[in-house]
Design a protein around this motif. Structure first.
Motif, PDB file in Angstrom:
ATOM      1  N   ALA A 125       3.019  15.453   5.463  1.00  0.00           N
ATOM      2  CA  ALA A 125       4.289  15.791   4.813  1.00  0.00           C
ATOM      3  C   ALA A 125       4.819  14.608   4.017  1.00  0.00           C
ATOM      4  N   VAL A 126       4.749  13.400   4.619  1.00  0.00           N
ATOM      5  CA  VAL A 126       5.231  12.204   3.934  1.00  0.00           C
ATOM      6  C   VAL A 126       4.361  11.903   2.720  1.00  0.00           C
ATOM      7  N   ARG A 127       3.042  12.074   2.899  1.00  0.00           N
ATOM      8  CA  ARG A 127       2.128  11.814   1.794  1.00  0.00           C
ATOM      9  C   ARG A 127       2.388  12.762   0.624  1.00  0.00           C
ATOM     10  N   ARG A 128       2.689  14.007   0.940  1.00  0.00           N
ATOM     11  CA  ARG A 128       2.965  15.002  -0.100  1.00  0.00           C
ATOM     12  C   ARG A 128       4.264  14.660  -0.842  1.00  0.00           C
ATOM     13  N   ASN A 129       5.321  14.304  -0.091  1.00  0.00           N
ATOM     14  CA  ASN A 129       6.594  13.930  -0.724  1.00  0.00           C
ATOM     15  C   ASN A 129       6.435  12.665  -1.563  1.00  0.00           C
ATOM     16  N   ARG A 130       5.637  11.734  -1.070  1.00  0.00           N
ATOM     17  CA  ARG A 130       5.389  10.491  -1.802  1.00  0.00           C
ATOM     18  C   ARG A 130       4.706  10.773  -3.133  1.00  0.00           C
ATOM     19  N   ALA A 131       3.724  11.674  -3.118  1.00  0.00           N
ATOM     20  CA  ALA A 131       3.025  12.035  -4.355  1.00  0.00           C
ATOM     21  C   ALA A 131       3.973  12.688  -5.353  1.00  0.00           C
ATOM     22  N   GLU A 132       4.872  13.541  -4.858  1.00  0.00           N
ATOM     23  CA  GLU A 132       5.831  14.219  -5.739  1.00  0.00           C
ATOM     24  C   GLU A 132       6.784  13.213  -6.375  1.00  0.00           C
ATOM     25  N   VAL A 133       7.210  12.220  -5.601  1.00  0.00           N
ATOM     26  CA  VAL A 133       8.153  11.228  -6.085  1.00  0.00           C
ATOM     27  C   VAL A 133       7.522  10.396  -7.214  1.00  0.00           C
ATOM     28  N   PHE A 134       6.278   9.950  -6.992  1.00  0.00           N
ATOM     29  CA  PHE A 134       5.644   9.135  -8.009  1.00  0.00           C
ATOM     30  C   PHE A 134       5.275   9.948  -9.234  1.00  0.00           C
ATOM     31  N   THR A 135       4.993  11.233  -9.049  1.00  0.00           N
ATOM     32  CA  THR A 135       4.736  12.084 -10.207  1.00  0.00           C
ATOM     33  C   THR A 135       5.998  12.211 -11.046  1.00  0.00           C
ATOM     34  N   GLU A 136       7.150  12.345 -10.378  1.00  0.00           N
ATOM     35  CA  GLU A 136       8.424  12.461 -11.094  1.00  0.00           C
ATOM     36  C   GLU A 136       8.750  11.192 -11.839  1.00  0.00           C
ATOM     37  N   SER A 137       8.362  10.052 -11.260  1.00  0.00           N
ATOM     38  CA  SER A 137       8.655   8.775 -11.896  1.00  0.00           C
ATOM     39  C   SER A 137       7.855   8.558 -13.154  1.00  0.00           C
ATOM     40  N   GLU A 138       6.760   9.279 -13.308  1.00  0.00           N
ATOM     41  CA  GLU A 138       5.904   9.094 -14.473  1.00  0.00           C
ATOM     42  C   GLU A 138       6.247  10.071 -15.586  1.00  0.00           C
ATOM     43  N   VAL A 139       7.256  10.921 -15.353  1.00  0.00           N
ATOM     44  CA  VAL A 139       7.632  11.900 -16.370  1.00  0.00           C
ATOM     45  C   VAL A 139       8.123  11.199 -17.634  1.00  0.00           C
ATOM     46  N   VAL A 159       0.846  -1.200   0.000  1.00  0.00           N
ATOM     47  CA  VAL A 159       0.000   0.000   0.000  1.00  0.00           C
ATOM     48  C   VAL A 159       0.878   1.246   0.000  1.00  0.00           C
ATOM     49  N   ALA A 160       1.919   1.237   0.828  1.00  0.00           N
ATOM     50  CA  ALA A 160       2.778   2.415   0.954  1.00  0.00           C
ATOM     51  C   ALA A 160       3.513   2.723  -0.344  1.00  0.00           C
ATOM     52  N   LEU A 161       3.881   1.674  -1.102  1.00  0.00           N
ATOM     53  CA  LEU A 161       4.672   1.872  -2.306  1.00  0.00           C
ATOM     54  C   LEU A 161       3.847   1.922  -3.581  1.00  0.00           C
ATOM     55  N   ALA A 162       2.516   1.824  -3.464  1.00  0.00           N
ATOM     56  CA  ALA A 162       1.662   1.895  -4.649  1.00  0.00           C
ATOM     57  C   ALA A 162       1.530   3.338  -5.118  1.00  0.00           C
ATOM     58  N   HIS A 163       1.291   3.505  -6.424  1.00  0.00           N
ATOM     59  CA  HIS A 163       1.070   4.835  -6.966  1.00  0.00           C
ATOM     60  C   HIS A 163      -0.255   5.389  -6.447  1.00  0.00           C
ATOM     61  N   GLY A 164      -0.357   6.701  -6.404  1.00  0.00           N
ATOM     62  CA  GLY A 164      -1.634   7.343  -6.113  1.00  0.00           C
ATOM     63  C   GLY A 164      -2.032   7.299  -4.654  1.00  0.00           C
ATOM     64  N   SER A 165      -3.345   7.341  -4.450  1.00  0.00           N
ATOM     65  CA  SER A 165      -3.926   7.464  -3.122  1.00  0.00           C
ATOM     66  C   SER A 165      -3.660   6.228  -2.258  1.00  0.00           C
ATOM     67  N   VAL A 166      -3.293   6.474  -1.018  1.00  0.00           N
ATOM     68  CA  VAL A 166      -3.103   5.375  -0.055  1.00  0.00           C
ATOM     69  C   VAL A 166      -4.429   4.675   0.206  1.00  0.00           C
ATOM     70  N   LEU A 167      -5.506   5.459   0.311  1.00  0.00           N
ATOM     71  CA  LEU A 167      -6.827   4.894   0.576  1.00  0.00           C
ATOM     72  C   LEU A 167      -7.260   3.971  -0.564  1.00  0.00           C
ATOM     73  N   LYS A 168      -6.987   4.386  -1.817  1.00  0.00           N
ATOM     74  CA  LYS A 168      -7.346   3.544  -2.963  1.00  0.00           C
ATOM     75  C   LYS A 168      -6.521   2.264  -2.978  1.00  0.00           C
ATOM     76  N   ALA A 169      -5.243   2.379  -2.651  1.00  0.00           N
ATOM     77  CA  ALA A 169      -4.388   1.187  -2.601  1.00  0.00           C
ATOM     78  C   ALA A 169      -4.871   0.229  -1.516  1.00  0.00           C
ATOM     79  N   LEU A 170      -5.270   0.784  -0.367  1.00  0.00           N
ATOM     80  CA  LEU A 170      -5.789  -0.045   0.721  1.00  0.00           C
ATOM     81  C   LEU A 170      -7.080  -0.736   0.295  1.00  0.00           C
ATOM     82  N   ALA A 171      -7.924  -0.006  -0.451  1.00  0.00           N
ATOM     83  CA  ALA A 171      -9.173  -0.591  -0.948  1.00  0.00           C
ATOM     84  C   ALA A 171      -8.888  -1.748  -1.898  1.00  0.00           C
ATOM     85  N   MET A 172      -7.843  -1.611  -2.726  1.00  0.00           N
ATOM     86  CA  MET A 172      -7.474  -2.683  -3.651  1.00  0.00           C
ATOM     87  C   MET A 172      -6.991  -3.930  -2.903  1.00  0.00           C
TER      88      MET A 172
END
Length: 502
Positions: free
Chosen positions: A488-502, A159-172
Protein backbone atom coordinates in the motif's frame (compact mmCIF):
# COMPACT_ATOMS: atom_id res chain seq x y z
CA UNK A 1 22.80 36.05 24.05
CA UNK A 2 24.94 33.30 22.52
CA UNK A 3 22.50 33.00 19.63
CA UNK A 4 22.66 36.74 18.87
CA UNK A 5 26.43 36.87 19.23
CA UNK A 6 26.79 33.88 16.89
CA UNK A 7 24.52 35.52 14.31
CA UNK A 8 26.50 38.75 14.67
CA UNK A 9 29.71 36.78 14.01
CA UNK A 10 28.09 35.16 10.96
CA UNK A 11 26.95 38.49 9.48
CA UNK A 12 30.35 40.04 10.12
CA UNK A 13 31.95 37.22 8.10
CA UNK A 14 29.31 37.10 5.36
CA UNK A 15 29.15 40.88 4.88
CA UNK A 16 32.80 41.39 3.92
CA UNK A 17 33.18 42.72 0.38
CA UNK A 18 34.81 39.48 -0.81
CA UNK A 19 32.12 37.21 0.60
CA UNK A 20 29.30 39.50 -0.57
CA UNK A 21 30.77 39.33 -4.07
CA UNK A 22 30.91 35.53 -4.03
CA UNK A 23 27.39 35.35 -2.59
CA UNK A 24 26.17 37.54 -5.46
CA UNK A 25 28.07 35.45 -8.03
CA UNK A 26 26.59 32.25 -6.61
CA UNK A 27 23.05 33.63 -6.53
CA UNK A 28 23.26 34.91 -10.13
CA UNK A 29 24.87 31.70 -11.40
CA UNK A 30 22.26 29.64 -9.60
CA UNK A 31 19.44 31.67 -11.13
CA UNK A 32 21.04 31.37 -14.56
CA UNK A 33 21.38 27.60 -14.46
CA UNK A 34 17.92 27.33 -12.93
CA UNK A 35 16.51 29.35 -15.83
CA UNK A 36 18.26 27.27 -18.48
CA UNK A 37 16.52 23.85 -18.47
CA UNK A 38 18.67 20.76 -18.57
CA UNK A 39 21.73 21.87 -16.58
CA UNK A 40 20.77 21.84 -12.90
CA UNK A 41 22.44 22.89 -9.65
CA UNK A 42 24.11 19.52 -9.11
CA UNK A 43 25.94 19.52 -12.45
CA UNK A 44 26.90 23.19 -12.13
CA UNK A 45 28.32 22.84 -8.64
CA UNK A 46 30.21 19.73 -9.75
CA UNK A 47 31.72 21.68 -12.65
CA UNK A 48 32.67 24.62 -10.43
CA UNK A 49 34.30 22.57 -7.66
CA UNK A 50 37.81 22.95 -9.17
CA UNK A 51 37.44 26.76 -9.13
CA UNK A 52 36.80 26.72 -5.37
CA UNK A 53 40.28 25.29 -4.70
CA UNK A 54 41.74 28.78 -5.09
CA UNK A 55 39.21 30.42 -2.75
CA UNK A 56 39.00 30.73 1.00
CA UNK A 57 36.85 27.91 2.46
CA UNK A 58 34.07 30.23 3.66
CA UNK A 59 33.96 32.08 0.31
CA UNK A 60 33.74 28.85 -1.68
CA UNK A 61 30.95 27.43 0.49
CA UNK A 62 29.00 30.71 0.37
CA UNK A 63 29.22 30.73 -3.43
CA UNK A 64 28.20 27.07 -3.78
CA UNK A 65 25.29 27.57 -1.36
CA UNK A 66 24.18 30.59 -3.40
CA UNK A 67 24.16 28.48 -6.55
CA UNK A 68 21.95 25.90 -4.86
CA UNK A 69 19.19 28.13 -3.54
CA UNK A 70 19.53 30.49 -6.52
CA UNK A 71 18.66 27.56 -8.77
CA UNK A 72 15.40 27.13 -6.85
CA UNK A 73 14.46 30.70 -7.83
CA UNK A 74 15.53 30.30 -11.45
CA UNK A 75 13.72 27.00 -11.86
CA UNK A 76 10.39 28.66 -11.15
CA UNK A 77 10.93 31.16 -13.99
CA UNK A 78 11.09 28.45 -16.66
CA UNK A 79 8.29 26.52 -15.00
CA UNK A 80 6.01 29.56 -15.26
CA UNK A 81 7.08 30.94 -18.65
CA UNK A 82 7.64 27.80 -20.73
CA UNK A 83 6.06 25.00 -18.68
CA UNK A 84 9.48 23.40 -18.28
CA UNK A 85 10.94 23.41 -14.75
CA UNK A 86 14.62 24.29 -14.71
CA UNK A 87 14.88 22.40 -11.41
CA UNK A 88 12.99 19.21 -10.56
CA UNK A 89 11.73 20.81 -7.34
CA UNK A 90 9.90 23.40 -9.50
CA UNK A 91 7.97 20.75 -11.43
CA UNK A 92 4.77 21.30 -9.47
CA UNK A 93 5.00 25.09 -9.94
CA UNK A 94 4.58 24.58 -13.69
CA UNK A 95 1.08 23.15 -13.29
CA UNK A 96 -0.60 26.41 -12.23
CA UNK A 97 2.20 28.88 -12.93
CA UNK A 98 2.15 28.25 -16.68
CA UNK A 99 -1.63 28.52 -16.76
CA UNK A 100 -1.37 31.92 -15.03
CA UNK A 101 1.17 32.98 -17.68
CA UNK A 102 -1.17 31.93 -20.49
CA UNK A 103 -3.88 34.05 -18.87
CA UNK A 104 -1.61 37.12 -19.01
CA UNK A 105 -0.64 36.91 -15.33
CA UNK A 106 2.93 35.69 -15.68
CA UNK A 107 4.21 38.73 -13.74
CA UNK A 108 1.96 37.98 -10.78
CA UNK A 109 2.99 34.32 -10.81
CA UNK A 110 6.69 35.22 -10.86
CA UNK A 111 6.19 37.75 -8.04
CA UNK A 112 4.25 35.24 -5.91
CA UNK A 113 7.05 32.68 -6.44
CA UNK A 114 9.71 35.25 -5.47
CA UNK A 115 7.87 36.48 -2.37
CA UNK A 116 7.10 32.95 -1.18
CA UNK A 117 10.67 31.86 -1.79
CA UNK A 118 12.13 34.83 0.11
CA UNK A 119 9.83 34.36 3.10
CA UNK A 120 10.49 30.61 3.24
CA UNK A 121 14.22 31.13 2.84
CA UNK A 122 14.28 33.69 5.67
CA UNK A 123 12.34 31.45 8.07
CA UNK A 124 14.41 28.40 7.15
CA UNK A 125 17.68 30.30 7.65
CA UNK A 126 16.66 31.21 11.20
CA UNK A 127 15.62 27.61 11.82
CA UNK A 128 19.07 26.48 10.73
CA UNK A 129 20.61 29.04 13.09
CA UNK A 130 18.38 27.93 15.98
CA UNK A 131 18.60 24.14 15.63
CA UNK A 132 22.15 23.69 14.35
CA UNK A 133 23.97 24.44 17.66
CA UNK A 134 21.97 22.01 19.87
CA UNK A 135 22.21 19.29 17.21
CA UNK A 136 25.95 19.90 17.05
CA UNK A 137 26.17 19.43 20.83
CA UNK A 138 24.28 16.14 20.57
CA UNK A 139 26.44 15.00 17.65
CA UNK A 140 29.60 15.54 19.70
CA UNK A 141 28.42 12.70 21.95
CA UNK A 142 28.26 10.27 19.03
CA UNK A 143 30.79 7.49 18.83
CA UNK A 144 31.68 5.38 15.80
CA UNK A 145 28.76 2.99 16.43
CA UNK A 146 26.27 5.89 16.47
CA UNK A 147 27.74 7.43 13.33
CA UNK A 148 27.59 4.10 11.52
CA UNK A 149 23.92 3.68 12.41
CA UNK A 150 23.18 7.29 11.44
CA UNK A 151 24.82 6.77 8.04
CA UNK A 152 22.79 3.58 7.53
CA UNK A 153 19.60 5.50 8.33
CA UNK A 154 20.60 8.26 5.90
CA UNK A 155 21.20 5.80 3.07
CA UNK A 156 17.91 3.99 3.74
CA UNK A 157 16.07 7.32 3.72
CA UNK A 158 17.66 8.19 0.38
CA UNK A 159 16.31 4.91 -0.98
CA UNK A 160 12.83 5.59 0.40
CA UNK A 161 12.68 9.09 -1.11
CA UNK A 162 14.19 8.23 -4.51
CA UNK A 163 12.01 8.18 -7.61
CA UNK A 164 10.96 4.85 -9.06
CA UNK A 165 11.69 1.36 -7.83
CA UNK A 166 12.95 0.86 -4.28
CA UNK A 167 15.03 -2.10 -5.48
CA UNK A 168 16.71 0.05 -8.16
CA UNK A 169 17.43 2.80 -5.64
CA UNK A 170 18.93 0.22 -3.27
CA UNK A 171 21.07 -1.11 -6.12
CA UNK A 172 22.34 2.42 -6.79
CA UNK A 173 23.32 2.83 -3.13
CA UNK A 174 25.23 -0.46 -3.22
CA UNK A 175 26.98 0.54 -6.46
CA UNK A 176 27.94 3.87 -4.88
CA UNK A 177 29.32 2.07 -1.82
CA UNK A 178 31.41 -0.22 -4.05
CA UNK A 179 32.77 2.69 -6.10
CA UNK A 180 33.67 4.44 -2.85
CA UNK A 181 35.85 1.45 -1.89
CA UNK A 182 38.15 1.87 -4.91
CA UNK A 183 41.66 2.81 -3.79
CA UNK A 184 44.00 1.89 -0.96
CA UNK A 185 42.55 0.36 2.20
CA UNK A 186 42.32 2.97 4.95
CA UNK A 187 43.83 0.75 7.65
CA UNK A 188 46.04 -1.71 5.76
CA UNK A 189 47.12 0.40 2.79
CA UNK A 190 46.57 -2.41 0.28
CA UNK A 191 44.98 -1.50 -3.08
CA UNK A 192 41.35 -2.51 -3.75
CA UNK A 193 39.50 -2.60 -7.08
CA UNK A 194 42.19 -0.47 -8.76
CA UNK A 195 42.64 -2.89 -11.73
CA UNK A 196 46.38 -2.24 -11.49
CA UNK A 197 45.98 1.45 -12.39
CA UNK A 198 48.10 3.52 -10.01
CA UNK A 199 45.98 6.62 -10.71
CA UNK A 200 43.13 4.93 -8.81
CA UNK A 201 45.24 4.33 -5.68
CA UNK A 202 43.71 7.37 -3.99
CA UNK A 203 40.22 6.39 -5.09
CA UNK A 204 37.96 7.56 -7.90
CA UNK A 205 37.83 11.30 -8.47
CA UNK A 206 34.69 12.61 -6.79
CA UNK A 207 34.42 15.54 -9.22
CA UNK A 208 34.76 13.24 -12.25
CA UNK A 209 31.97 10.97 -11.02
CA UNK A 210 29.63 13.86 -10.17
CA UNK A 211 30.23 15.72 -13.44
CA UNK A 212 29.81 12.53 -15.46
CA UNK A 213 26.65 11.22 -13.82
CA UNK A 214 24.89 14.58 -13.44
CA UNK A 215 26.51 16.81 -16.08
CA UNK A 216 27.43 14.80 -19.17
CA UNK A 217 24.48 12.42 -18.77
CA UNK A 218 22.08 15.37 -18.55
CA UNK A 219 23.55 16.89 -21.71
CA UNK A 220 23.07 13.61 -23.58
CA UNK A 221 19.46 13.41 -22.44
CA UNK A 222 18.78 16.97 -23.55
CA UNK A 223 20.34 16.38 -26.96
CA UNK A 224 18.11 13.36 -27.40
CA UNK A 225 14.91 15.17 -26.37
CA UNK A 226 14.41 18.41 -28.27
CA UNK A 227 11.90 20.52 -26.31
CA UNK A 228 9.39 22.88 -27.81
CA UNK A 229 10.01 26.05 -25.82
CA UNK A 230 6.80 28.01 -26.10
CA UNK A 231 8.04 31.02 -24.13
CA UNK A 232 5.33 33.36 -22.85
CA UNK A 233 6.76 36.79 -23.66
CA UNK A 234 3.87 38.65 -25.20
CA UNK A 235 2.32 39.82 -21.95
CA UNK A 236 4.15 39.24 -18.67
CA UNK A 237 1.76 41.59 -16.90
CA UNK A 238 2.18 43.59 -13.71
CA UNK A 239 4.74 42.15 -11.34
CA UNK A 240 3.17 43.19 -8.04
CA UNK A 241 0.34 40.87 -6.91
CA UNK A 242 -3.10 42.35 -6.23
CA UNK A 243 -4.72 42.43 -2.78
CA UNK A 244 -6.77 39.39 -3.71
CA UNK A 245 -3.59 37.56 -4.67
CA UNK A 246 -1.98 38.49 -1.36
CA UNK A 247 -4.95 37.16 0.60
CA UNK A 248 -4.89 33.94 -1.42
CA UNK A 249 -1.17 33.31 -1.01
CA UNK A 250 -0.50 34.07 2.67
CA UNK A 251 -1.78 30.77 4.11
CA UNK A 252 -0.18 28.56 1.38
CA UNK A 253 3.17 30.30 1.93
CA UNK A 254 3.01 29.65 5.68
CA UNK A 255 2.00 26.00 5.22
CA UNK A 256 4.56 25.46 2.46
CA UNK A 257 7.33 26.95 4.60
CA UNK A 258 6.47 24.62 7.49
CA UNK A 259 6.34 21.53 5.28
CA UNK A 260 9.56 22.38 3.47
CA UNK A 261 11.44 23.16 6.67
CA UNK A 262 10.66 19.69 8.06
CA UNK A 263 10.97 17.61 4.89
CA UNK A 264 14.14 19.34 3.66
CA UNK A 265 16.13 17.67 6.43
CA UNK A 266 15.30 14.19 5.11
CA UNK A 267 18.01 12.53 2.98
CA UNK A 268 17.28 11.82 -0.67
CA UNK A 269 15.19 14.68 -2.01
CA UNK A 270 13.43 16.66 0.68
CA UNK A 271 12.96 19.83 -1.39
CA UNK A 272 11.31 17.87 -4.21
CA UNK A 273 9.13 15.93 -1.78
CA UNK A 274 8.17 19.16 -0.01
CA UNK A 275 7.02 20.90 -3.19
CA UNK A 276 4.52 18.25 -4.31
CA UNK A 277 3.45 17.53 -0.72
CA UNK A 278 2.58 21.22 -0.42
CA UNK A 279 0.62 21.13 -3.68
CA UNK A 280 -1.35 18.11 -2.49
CA UNK A 281 -2.12 19.80 0.86
CA UNK A 282 -3.25 23.05 -0.79
CA UNK A 283 -5.49 21.21 -3.23
CA UNK A 284 -7.17 19.25 -0.44
CA UNK A 285 -7.65 22.32 1.78
CA UNK A 286 -8.95 24.53 -1.01
CA UNK A 287 -12.63 25.50 -1.08
CA UNK A 288 -12.44 25.29 -4.85
CA UNK A 289 -10.07 22.42 -5.75
CA UNK A 290 -11.17 22.49 -9.38
CA UNK A 291 -9.20 25.73 -9.92
CA UNK A 292 -5.96 23.81 -9.41
CA UNK A 293 -4.40 23.13 -12.79
CA UNK A 294 -6.08 26.26 -14.19
CA UNK A 295 -4.03 29.03 -12.58
CA UNK A 296 -4.49 28.79 -8.80
CA UNK A 297 -2.30 31.18 -6.78
CA UNK A 298 -2.00 28.60 -4.00
CA UNK A 299 -0.59 26.12 -6.53
CA UNK A 300 2.37 28.46 -7.04
CA UNK A 301 2.82 30.00 -3.57
CA UNK A 302 2.77 26.76 -1.57
CA UNK A 303 5.21 24.61 -3.62
CA UNK A 304 7.65 27.49 -4.20
CA UNK A 305 7.79 28.24 -0.47
CA UNK A 306 8.18 24.54 0.31
CA UNK A 307 11.05 23.84 -2.08
CA UNK A 308 13.03 26.90 -0.94
CA UNK A 309 12.52 26.12 2.73
CA UNK A 310 13.58 22.53 2.00
CA UNK A 311 16.69 23.73 0.17
CA UNK A 312 17.75 25.81 3.18
CA UNK A 313 17.06 23.27 5.94
CA UNK A 314 18.96 20.57 4.04
CA UNK A 315 22.04 22.39 5.38
CA UNK A 316 21.16 21.32 8.94
CA UNK A 317 22.40 17.69 8.69
CA UNK A 318 25.36 18.89 6.59
CA UNK A 319 26.58 21.49 9.09
CA UNK A 320 25.81 19.53 12.27
CA UNK A 321 26.46 15.89 11.40
CA UNK A 322 28.42 16.01 8.15
CA UNK A 323 25.64 13.97 6.50
CA UNK A 324 24.37 15.10 3.05
CA UNK A 325 20.61 15.32 2.61
CA UNK A 326 20.81 15.37 -1.20
CA UNK A 327 23.39 15.23 -4.04
CA UNK A 328 24.12 18.95 -3.80
CA UNK A 329 24.94 18.60 -0.11
CA UNK A 330 27.17 15.65 -1.03
CA UNK A 331 29.06 17.99 -3.36
CA UNK A 332 29.29 20.54 -0.55
CA UNK A 333 30.90 17.87 1.63
CA UNK A 334 33.32 17.20 -1.22
CA UNK A 335 34.17 20.91 -1.34
CA UNK A 336 34.79 20.95 2.42
CA UNK A 337 37.06 17.91 2.26
CA UNK A 338 38.99 19.43 -0.66
CA UNK A 339 39.54 22.54 1.49
CA UNK A 340 40.89 20.37 4.31
CA UNK A 341 37.77 20.68 6.48
CA UNK A 342 36.40 17.55 8.13
CA UNK A 343 32.58 17.76 7.88
CA UNK A 344 30.76 17.21 11.14
CA UNK A 345 29.98 18.79 14.51
CA UNK A 346 33.55 19.96 15.10
CA UNK A 347 33.21 22.57 12.35
CA UNK A 348 31.01 24.77 14.57
CA UNK A 349 33.57 24.63 17.39
CA UNK A 350 36.82 24.77 15.43
CA UNK A 351 35.69 27.19 12.70
CA UNK A 352 32.74 29.21 14.02
CA UNK A 353 33.34 31.97 11.48
CA UNK A 354 32.81 29.54 8.60
CA UNK A 355 29.85 27.81 10.26
CA UNK A 356 27.91 30.98 11.08
CA UNK A 357 29.14 32.86 8.01
CA UNK A 358 27.54 30.30 5.70
CA UNK A 359 24.27 30.47 7.67
CA UNK A 360 24.18 34.30 7.58
CA UNK A 361 24.99 34.32 3.86
CA UNK A 362 21.78 32.38 3.16
CA UNK A 363 19.61 35.29 4.25
CA UNK A 364 21.80 37.81 2.41
CA UNK A 365 21.66 35.65 -0.73
CA UNK A 366 17.88 35.34 -0.57
CA UNK A 367 17.56 39.12 -0.26
CA UNK A 368 19.84 39.55 -3.28
CA UNK A 369 17.71 37.14 -5.29
CA UNK A 370 14.49 39.06 -4.63
CA UNK A 371 16.08 42.43 -5.43
CA UNK A 372 17.78 41.21 -8.61
CA UNK A 373 15.48 38.58 -10.08
CA UNK A 374 12.26 40.48 -10.71
CA UNK A 375 13.96 43.38 -12.58
CA UNK A 376 15.99 40.84 -14.63
CA UNK A 377 13.00 38.82 -15.83
CA UNK A 378 13.36 40.32 -19.32
CA UNK A 379 16.95 39.07 -19.51
CA UNK A 380 15.99 35.59 -18.34
CA UNK A 381 13.25 35.45 -21.00
CA UNK A 382 15.80 36.25 -23.71
CA UNK A 383 18.16 33.58 -22.43
CA UNK A 384 15.39 31.00 -22.76
CA UNK A 385 15.47 31.49 -26.52
CA UNK A 386 19.16 30.49 -26.83
CA UNK A 387 19.36 27.24 -28.89
CA UNK A 388 20.65 24.26 -26.97
CA UNK A 389 23.13 23.33 -29.73
CA UNK A 390 25.03 26.50 -28.78
CA UNK A 391 24.94 25.79 -25.06
CA UNK A 392 25.98 22.14 -24.90
CA UNK A 393 29.53 22.44 -26.42
CA UNK A 394 30.30 25.24 -23.94
CA UNK A 395 29.03 23.16 -21.02
CA UNK A 396 30.99 20.07 -22.10
CA UNK A 397 34.19 22.10 -22.51
CA UNK A 398 33.72 23.54 -19.00
CA UNK A 399 33.21 20.01 -17.65
CA UNK A 400 36.42 18.69 -19.25
CA UNK A 401 38.57 21.68 -18.26
CA UNK A 402 37.23 21.72 -14.70
CA UNK A 403 37.77 18.01 -14.07
CA UNK A 404 41.26 17.95 -15.63
CA UNK A 405 42.36 20.97 -13.60
CA UNK A 406 41.80 19.11 -10.31
CA UNK A 407 44.69 16.63 -10.62
CA UNK A 408 45.91 17.16 -14.23
CA UNK A 409 45.17 13.46 -14.69
CA UNK A 410 44.06 12.12 -18.09
CA UNK A 411 42.32 9.18 -16.37
CA UNK A 412 39.87 11.63 -14.83
CA UNK A 413 38.66 12.58 -18.32
CA UNK A 414 38.17 8.90 -19.14
CA UNK A 415 36.25 8.58 -15.88
CA UNK A 416 34.00 11.51 -16.81
CA UNK A 417 33.21 9.91 -20.17
CA UNK A 418 32.54 6.53 -18.54
CA UNK A 419 30.30 7.91 -15.80
CA UNK A 420 28.54 10.16 -18.30
CA UNK A 421 27.57 7.14 -20.40
CA UNK A 422 26.71 5.20 -17.24
CA UNK A 423 24.47 8.02 -16.04
CA UNK A 424 22.76 8.20 -19.44
CA UNK A 425 22.09 4.44 -19.47
CA UNK A 426 20.86 4.58 -15.86
CA UNK A 427 18.41 7.31 -16.85
CA UNK A 428 17.12 5.16 -19.70
CA UNK A 429 16.61 2.25 -17.32
CA UNK A 430 14.97 4.56 -14.74
CA UNK A 431 17.72 4.22 -12.14
CA UNK A 432 17.86 7.31 -9.89
CA UNK A 433 21.48 8.66 -9.78
CA UNK A 434 21.12 10.54 -6.45
CA UNK A 435 21.44 7.41 -4.23
CA UNK A 436 24.59 6.45 -6.14
CA UNK A 437 26.28 9.76 -5.32
CA UNK A 438 25.17 9.60 -1.68
CA UNK A 439 26.48 6.04 -1.45
CA UNK A 440 29.79 7.09 -2.99
CA UNK A 441 30.25 9.98 -0.55
CA UNK A 442 29.03 8.17 2.56
CA UNK A 443 30.64 4.80 1.72
CA UNK A 444 34.15 5.60 3.00
CA UNK A 445 32.69 7.19 6.15
CA UNK A 446 30.45 4.15 6.67
CA UNK A 447 33.40 1.76 6.34
CA UNK A 448 35.63 3.85 8.59
CA UNK A 449 33.10 4.04 11.43
CA UNK A 450 32.17 0.37 11.05
CA UNK A 451 35.76 -0.79 11.34
CA UNK A 452 36.59 1.65 14.12
CA UNK A 453 33.56 0.54 16.13
CA UNK A 454 34.54 -3.11 15.65
CA UNK A 455 38.11 -2.40 16.73
CA UNK A 456 36.96 -0.54 19.86
CA UNK A 457 34.54 -3.35 20.75
CA UNK A 458 37.20 -6.02 20.01
CA UNK A 459 35.19 -7.50 17.18
CA UNK A 460 31.85 -7.65 18.98
CA UNK A 461 29.04 -6.65 16.52
CA UNK A 462 26.62 -6.32 19.45
CA UNK A 463 28.12 -2.88 20.11
CA UNK A 464 25.68 -1.49 17.51
CA UNK A 465 22.62 -2.72 19.42
CA UNK A 466 23.80 -2.36 23.03
CA UNK A 467 24.29 1.40 22.66
CA UNK A 468 20.86 3.10 22.95
CA UNK A 469 21.30 5.82 20.29
CA UNK A 470 22.80 3.39 17.79
CA UNK A 471 20.00 0.88 18.39
CA UNK A 472 17.33 3.58 17.97
CA UNK A 473 18.79 4.72 14.65
CA UNK A 474 19.03 1.14 13.33
CA UNK A 475 15.44 0.42 14.36
CA UNK A 476 14.30 3.58 12.54
CA UNK A 477 16.21 2.45 9.43
CA UNK A 478 14.50 -0.95 9.56
CA UNK A 479 11.07 0.66 10.02
CA UNK A 480 11.60 2.96 7.02
CA UNK A 481 12.76 0.07 4.83
CA UNK A 482 9.82 -2.13 5.84
CA UNK A 483 7.34 0.70 5.28
CA UNK A 484 8.46 1.39 1.72
CA UNK A 485 8.21 -2.33 0.94
CA UNK A 486 4.60 -2.55 2.15
CA UNK A 487 2.42 -2.79 -1.01
CA UNK A 488 0.00 0.00 0.00
CA UNK A 489 2.82 2.40 0.90
CA UNK A 490 4.72 1.50 -2.24
CA UNK A 491 1.65 2.17 -4.37
CA UNK A 492 0.99 5.57 -2.72
CA UNK A 493 4.67 6.46 -3.10
CA UNK A 494 4.55 5.70 -6.82
CA UNK A 495 1.43 7.86 -7.24
CA UNK A 496 3.05 10.77 -5.41
CA UNK A 497 6.19 10.74 -7.54
CA UNK A 498 4.14 10.38 -10.71
CA UNK A 499 2.19 13.50 -9.71
CA UNK A 500 5.41 15.36 -9.06
CA UNK A 501 6.56 14.74 -12.61
CA UNK A 502 3.42 16.20 -14.18
Amino acid sequence: MDFMSNLALGFSVASTMENLAFCLIGALLGTLIGVLPGIGATATIAMLLPITFQLEPVSSLIMLAGIYYGAQYGGSTTAILINMPGESSSAVTAIDGYQMARQGRAGAALAVAAIGSFFAGTVATFLVAIFAPPLTTIALKFGSAEYFSLLVLGLIMSVALAHGSVLKALAMVVLGLLLGMVGNDVYEGTPRFTMGITAFADGLNFVALAVGVFGIAEILRNLENEHDRAVVTSHVGRLWPSRTDFRAMIAPILRGTGLGAVLGILPGGGAILASFASYTVEKRLSKNPKEFGHGAIAGVAGPESANNAGAQTSFIPLLTLGIPANPVMALMIGAMIIQGIVPGPNVAIEQPGLFWGVIASMWIGNLMLVILNLPLIGLWVKLLTVPYFILFPIIMAMCAIGVYSVNSNIYDLYAVAFFGLLGYVMGKLRFEPAPLLLGFVLGPLLEEHLRRAMILSRGDPMTFVTRPISLTLLVLACIVLVLVLVPAVRRNRAEVFTESEV
